[in-house]
Motif scaffolding. Structure first.
Motif, PDB file in Angstrom:
ATOM      1  N   SER A  74       0.569  -0.925  -0.286  1.00  0.00           N
ATOM      2  CA  SER A  74       0.134  -0.219  -0.050  1.00  0.00           C
ATOM      3  C   SER A  74       0.772   1.123   0.103  1.00  0.00           C
ATOM      4  O   SER A  74       1.960   1.047   0.758  1.00  0.00           O
ATOM      5  CB  SER A  74      -1.081  -0.100   0.732  1.00  0.00           C
ATOM      6  OG  SER A  74      -1.567  -0.842   0.983  1.00  0.00           O
ATOM      7  N   ARG A  75       0.229   1.945  -0.476  1.00  0.00           N
ATOM      8  CA  ARG A  75       0.906   3.535  -0.454  1.00  0.00           C
ATOM      9  C   ARG A  75       1.114   4.269   0.433  1.00  0.00           C
ATOM     10  O   ARG A  75       2.593   4.215   0.855  1.00  0.00           O
ATOM     11  CB  ARG A  75       0.295   3.966  -1.969  1.00  0.00           C
ATOM     12  CG  ARG A  75       0.723   3.748  -3.211  1.00  0.00           C
ATOM     13  CD  ARG A  75      -0.009   4.827  -4.471  1.00  0.00           C
ATOM     14  NE  ARG A  75       1.234   6.324  -4.280  1.00  0.00           N
ATOM     15  CZ  ARG A  75       0.321   7.787  -4.646  1.00  0.00           C
ATOM     16  NH1 ARG A  75      -0.521   8.150  -4.840  1.00  0.00           N
ATOM     17  NH2 ARG A  75       1.503   8.537  -5.010  1.00  0.00           N
ATOM     18  N   HIS A  76       0.166   4.095   1.484  1.00  0.00           N
ATOM     19  CA  HIS A  76       0.520   4.760   3.218  1.00  0.00           C
ATOM     20  C   HIS A  76       2.114   3.930   3.363  1.00  0.00           C
ATOM     21  O   HIS A  76       2.029   4.711   3.990  1.00  0.00           O
ATOM     22  CB  HIS A  76      -0.098   5.043   3.959  1.00  0.00           C
ATOM     23  CG  HIS A  76      -0.921   3.833   3.590  1.00  0.00           C
ATOM     24  ND1 HIS A  76      -1.847   2.629   3.630  1.00  0.00           N
ATOM     25  CD2 HIS A  76      -0.865   3.323   4.784  1.00  0.00           C
ATOM     26  CE1 HIS A  76      -1.936   1.835   3.733  1.00  0.00           C
ATOM     27  NE2 HIS A  76      -1.677   1.502   5.511  1.00  0.00           N
ATOM     28  N   ILE A  77       1.985   2.906   2.970  1.00  0.00           N
ATOM     29  CA  ILE A  77       3.194   1.560   4.240  1.00  0.00           C
ATOM     30  C   ILE A  77       4.813   2.237   3.443  1.00  0.00           C
ATOM     31  O   ILE A  77       5.491   2.541   4.245  1.00  0.00           O
ATOM     32  CB  ILE A  77       2.678   0.474   4.419  1.00  0.00           C
ATOM     33  CG1 ILE A  77       1.697   0.123   5.078  1.00  0.00           C
ATOM     34  CG2 ILE A  77       3.958   0.236   4.704  1.00  0.00           C
ATOM     35  CD1 ILE A  77       1.329   0.319   6.335  1.00  0.00           C
ATOM     36  N   ILE A  78       4.146   2.043   1.697  1.00  0.00           N
ATOM     37  CA  ILE A  78       5.493   2.917   1.519  1.00  0.00           C
ATOM     38  C   ILE A  78       5.621   4.424   2.133  1.00  0.00           C
ATOM     39  O   ILE A  78       7.332   4.198   2.145  1.00  0.00           O
ATOM     40  CB  ILE A  78       5.372   2.549  -0.112  1.00  0.00           C
ATOM     41  CG1 ILE A  78       5.563   1.205  -0.218  1.00  0.00           C
ATOM     42  CG2 ILE A  78       6.244   3.174  -0.816  1.00  0.00           C
ATOM     43  CD1 ILE A  78       4.656   1.381  -1.935  1.00  0.00           C
ATOM     44  N   ARG A  79       4.820   5.482   1.862  1.00  0.00           N
ATOM     45  CA  ARG A  79       5.129   6.395   2.211  1.00  0.00           C
ATOM     46  C   ARG A  79       5.845   6.116   3.760  1.00  0.00           C
ATOM     47  O   ARG A  79       7.048   7.343   4.226  1.00  0.00           O
ATOM     48  CB  ARG A  79       4.580   7.342   1.890  1.00  0.00           C
ATOM     49  CG  ARG A  79       4.553   8.682   2.255  1.00  0.00           C
ATOM     50  CD  ARG A  79       3.656   9.965   1.319  1.00  0.00           C
ATOM     51  NE  ARG A  79       2.048   9.355   1.554  1.00  0.00           N
ATOM     52  CZ  ARG A  79       1.027   8.605   1.392  1.00  0.00           C
ATOM     53  NH1 ARG A  79       1.148   8.314   0.358  1.00  0.00           N
ATOM     54  NH2 ARG A  79      -0.440   7.747   2.232  1.00  0.00           N
ATOM     55  N   PHE A  80       5.266   5.374   4.647  1.00  0.00           N
ATOM     56  CA  PHE A  80       5.615   6.137   6.128  1.00  0.00           C
ATOM     57  C   PHE A  80       7.331   5.332   5.629  1.00  0.00           C
ATOM     58  O   PHE A  80       7.982   5.889   7.178  1.00  0.00           O
ATOM     59  CB  PHE A  80       5.370   5.075   6.802  1.00  0.00           C
ATOM     60  CG  PHE A  80       5.245   4.605   8.108  1.00  0.00           C
ATOM     61  CD1 PHE A  80       5.306   5.636   9.716  1.00  0.00           C
ATOM     62  CD2 PHE A  80       5.223   3.513   8.380  1.00  0.00           C
ATOM     63  CE1 PHE A  80       5.647   5.261  10.067  1.00  0.00           C
ATOM     64  CE2 PHE A  80       6.259   2.424   9.538  1.00  0.00           C
ATOM     65  CZ  PHE A  80       6.202   3.775  10.630  1.00  0.00           C
ATOM     66  N   MET A  81       7.652   4.258   5.344  1.00  0.00           N
ATOM     67  CA  MET A  81       8.983   3.460   5.269  1.00  0.00           C
ATOM     68  C   MET A  81       9.543   4.852   4.511  1.00  0.00           C
ATOM     69  O   MET A  81      10.962   5.108   4.906  1.00  0.00           O
ATOM     70  CB  MET A  81       9.115   1.758   4.613  1.00  0.00           C
ATOM     71  CG  MET A  81       9.066   1.277   5.287  1.00  0.00           C
ATOM     72  SD  MET A  81       7.399   0.061   4.721  1.00  0.00           S
ATOM     73  CE  MET A  81       9.469  -0.776   4.136  1.00  0.00           C
ATOM     74  N   VAL A  82       9.430   5.543   3.664  1.00  0.00           N
ATOM     75  CA  VAL A  82      10.328   6.525   2.882  1.00  0.00           C
ATOM     76  C   VAL A  82      10.703   7.208   4.088  1.00  0.00           C
ATOM     77  O   VAL A  82      11.247   8.592   4.314  1.00  0.00           O
ATOM     78  CB  VAL A  82       9.880   6.672   1.619  1.00  0.00           C
ATOM     79  CG1 VAL A  82      10.513   8.066   1.027  1.00  0.00           C
ATOM     80  CG2 VAL A  82       9.449   5.594   0.760  1.00  0.00           C
ATOM     81  N   GLU A  83       9.716   7.869   4.783  1.00  0.00           N
ATOM     82  CA  GLU A  83      10.026   8.925   5.885  1.00  0.00           C
ATOM     83  C   GLU A  83      10.071   9.073   6.503  1.00  0.00           C
ATOM     84  O   GLU A  83      11.592   9.302   7.350  1.00  0.00           O
ATOM     85  CB  GLU A  83       8.617   8.841   6.685  1.00  0.00           C
ATOM     86  CG  GLU A  83       7.029  10.544   4.469  1.00  0.00           C
ATOM     87  CD  GLU A  83       6.005  10.365   5.825  1.00  0.00           C
ATOM     88  OE1 GLU A  83       5.819   9.867   6.383  1.00  0.00           O
ATOM     89  OE2 GLU A  83       5.314  11.174   4.636  1.00  0.00           O
ATOM     90  N   LEU A  84      10.633   7.397   7.206  1.00  0.00           N
ATOM     91  CA  LEU A  84      11.162   6.611   8.277  1.00  0.00           C
ATOM     92  C   LEU A  84      12.915   6.891   8.082  1.00  0.00           C
ATOM     93  O   LEU A  84      13.643   7.600   8.906  1.00  0.00           O
ATOM     94  CB  LEU A  84      10.974   5.414   8.618  1.00  0.00           C
ATOM     95  CG  LEU A  84       9.792   5.086   9.598  1.00  0.00           C
ATOM     96  CD1 LEU A  84       9.515   3.201   9.610  1.00  0.00           C
ATOM     97  CD2 LEU A  84      10.200   5.262  10.521  1.00  0.00           C
ATOM     98  N   MET A  85      13.253   7.052   6.647  1.00  0.00           N
ATOM     99  CA  MET A  85      14.475   6.361   5.993  1.00  0.00           C
ATOM    100  C   MET A  85      15.200   7.846   5.623  1.00  0.00           C
ATOM    101  O   MET A  85      16.449   8.299   5.340  1.00  0.00           O
ATOM    102  CB  MET A  85      14.368   5.889   4.798  1.00  0.00           C
ATOM    103  CG  MET A  85      14.651   4.556   5.454  1.00  0.00           C
ATOM    104  SD  MET A  85      15.802   3.896   6.626  1.00  0.00           S
ATOM    105  CE  MET A  85      15.263   3.461   8.096  1.00  0.00           C
ATOM    106  N   ARG A  86      14.493   9.052   5.124  1.00  0.00           N
ATOM    107  CA  ARG A  86      14.343  10.332   5.022  1.00  0.00           C
ATOM    108  C   ARG A  86      15.816  10.434   3.716  1.00  0.00           C
ATOM    109  O   ARG A  86      17.033  10.829   4.104  1.00  0.00           O
ATOM    110  CB  ARG A  86      14.861  11.127   6.019  1.00  0.00           C
ATOM    111  CG  ARG A  86      14.050  11.168   7.113  1.00  0.00           C
ATOM    112  CD  ARG A  86      14.428  12.411   8.295  1.00  0.00           C
ATOM    113  NE  ARG A  86      15.057  11.830   9.482  1.00  0.00           N
ATOM    114  CZ  ARG A  86      16.012  11.721  10.285  1.00  0.00           C
ATOM    115  NH1 ARG A  86      15.772  13.433  10.546  1.00  0.00           N
ATOM    116  NH2 ARG A  86      16.396  11.466  11.075  1.00  0.00           N
ATOM    117  N   PRO A  87      15.073   9.385   2.520  1.00  0.00           N
ATOM    118  CA  PRO A  87      16.487   9.908   1.441  1.00  0.00           C
ATOM    119  C   PRO A  87      16.692  11.168   1.798  1.00  0.00           C
ATOM    120  O   PRO A  87      16.373  12.259   1.688  1.00  0.00           O
ATOM    121  CB  PRO A  87      15.742   9.545   0.367  1.00  0.00           C
ATOM    122  CG  PRO A  87      14.320   8.474   0.709  1.00  0.00           C
ATOM    123  CD  PRO A  87      13.748   9.276   2.223  1.00  0.00           C
TER     124      PRO A  87
END
Length: 497
Positions: free
Chosen positions: A170-183
């Motif tokens: 799901s996109r919201h889970i993907i977005r959450f993981m990206v925000e955790l990592m802060r590319p």
């Protein structure tokens, strides 16, 4: 999610393919993607013409001047041109000119060229092409966010998702993981099981939002368009769809390769600074198909463990990862499970474990999962591991996955980001809280078990019970009250007689 007023329009496009004789959902997605990409090329070419009109150099125009080898003007390849022709002529232009042009459009040796060399135009009739083009023409695609939402909605229609351990994240889970990592703009991001490139697309959107300097710094922009995003997938159709997905989201020349990340072959060991992934965990593989370098790390047929070993191999020291794993990785008792967890804790730096609710991947699967957050160091570094128990993710946990207010993801992100600050409150939270930290020594003593329930403390609410004498006195009073009521009832009955 794509706006409700656009969803029926997308459904009409999808249904047109099915009624027109194309029932394979992957093939439908591919054909729609190719047409959307052709439309996108016209948008890019229009921007190039405007820039050239202002005297700005744009490099190689998307559509060159003149005619092709069959005498057809390249200008006819433009969406705005061929969509105004008769169905028969449009069918000829698209099938005999535009699609061959797509196959040779990428730079020689690029991953785009490798993925697109097998592009096929499979729409069977001019009538179906005309109908699909008309439907696509009515869908607004100018805004990148809308374009991404529409594409994600179409990808969600892949009915084959959930087979062989693969299902869409799901996109919201993907977005959450990206925000955790802060590319960061300098990151080299890889997904070894990219699927439709959802993680890479989300990372690109994060970078655009949080690092606008990418748009004005030529070096950062070049890195963004070329080296920042790499994906691998063993399925040729997925690799093509992922390439187009990235291009439709504004990444000009990503690396998206058809490759089995668990097989022998060089995927760029130590080349990457960030892994974002939800690898398949279908069960077992044959040893013969698995890279020896992975089996030397962890002797197993479990794909979820082999993917973690591959991710460690892909990362350079200092590189970090956010990876979805089934719960069994956290507490599995096999030698391979324990060894993989030991490697993460002892040889590298395990930063956190985010427990997800068991229904988060419905309707594809109800398997319980978690997100592992770790940093490759090759020299240890785990002092304490942060745990968070996500109980709600903003959607119901049934097959319908309807939006609701309850959502722990923003709180989890806030608490995770606070860990990097001095005197973070996370370090002192009790084990009864939704998040807490556990020292490495305790994890080691528990056989490197990473299940949050192993370390959580249940807070029992103290209940004050009444004394037996008080309860008996109350029962005596009730019996007297009942006896008095019965006497009164008998007296009334006698009087009535």
């Amino acid at each position: 999610m794509v706006a409700s007023e656009l969803r029926p329009q997308v459904d009409r496009v999808w249904n047109a393919f099915w009624s027109g004789g194309i029932a394979n959902p992957v093939e439908v997605i591919e054909q729609i993607t190719y047409l959307l990409f052709v439309r996108r090329l016209d948008e890019v070419y229009t921007s190039q013409l405007r820039a050239m009109g202002r005297g700005i150099a744009v490099g190689q125009p998307v559509f060159p001047d003149g005619v092709d080898e069959r005498g057809r003007p390249y200008n006819d390849y433009r969406w705005r041109e061929f969509t105004n022709r008769s169905p028969q002529e449009m069918y000829e232009i698209v099938g005999e000119h535009v699609f061959p042009y797509l196959r040779r459009l990428g730079a020689e040796g690029s991953s785009y060229a490798r993925n697109m060399k097998d592009v096929r135009f499979t729409i069977p009739t001019p009538a179906l092409l005309a109908k699909v083009v008309d439907l696509l023409h009515d869908i607004p695609m100018e805004d990148r966010d809308t374009k991404g939402d529409i594409y994600e909605y179409m990808l969600g229609k892949l009915a084959t998702s959930g087979t062989n351990g693969q299902f869409r994240t799901s996109r919201h889970i993907i977005r959450f993981m990206v925000e955790l990592m802060r590319p960061t703009p300098e990151d080299r991001i890889v997904d070894p099981a990219a699927g439709t490139a959802g993680f890479l697309v989300a990372a690109g959107e994060y970078l655009r939002e949080h690092h606008p300097e990418i748009q004005v710094d030529a070096g950062l922009r070049r890195h963004f368009d070329t080296a920042a995003f790499t994906g691998f997938d063993s399925d040729a159709s997925m690799a093509r769809i992922a390439s187009m997905n990235l291009l439709l989201h504004g990444v000009e020349n990503p690396t998206m390769e058809r490759a089995d990340a668990l097989a022998e072959g060089h995927l760029g060991g130590g080349d990457y600074t960030l892994v974002l992934a939800n690898p398949p965990f279908a069960g077992s593989l044959d040893y013969e198909t698995t890279a020896n370098e992975l089996l030397r790390v962890v002797k197993t047929k479990k794909t979820e463990l082999l993917f973690l070993a591959r991710m460690l191999q892909l990362l350079q020291n200092g590189g970090r990862a956010a990876v979805i794993v089934p719960d069994g990785v956290l507490f599995g008792s096999s030698k391979a499970h324990k060894e993989l967890r030991r490697i993460l804790v002892e040889d590298h730096k395990l930063d956190g474990v985010v427990k997800l609710p068991s229904g988060v991947f419905k309707p594809y699967t109800g398997v319980s999962t978690a997100i592992l957050l770790f940093t490759k160091t090759s020299s240890g570094g785990t002092d304490e591991v942060w745990f968070y128990d996500v109980r709600a993710d903003g959607f119901t946990l049934d097959d319908k996955r309807t939006a609701i207010e309850a959502n722990d993801l923003p709180d989890a992100l806030t608490r995770w980001l606070s860990l990097s600050k001095p005197a973070s409150p996370e370090l002192d939270r009790p084990r009864t809280a939704q998040s807490f930290t556990v020292p490495k020594s305790e994890i080691e003593a528990n056989g490197y078990d990473l299940s949050i329930n192993r370390y959580r403390e249940i807070e029992h609410e103290e209940v004050e019970h009444r004394s037996p004498e008080e309860i008996l006195d109350e029962l005596d009073a009730l019996e007297l009250e009942i006896a008095e009521g019965l006497r009164g009832l008998r007296a009334k009955l006698r009087g009535a007689a």
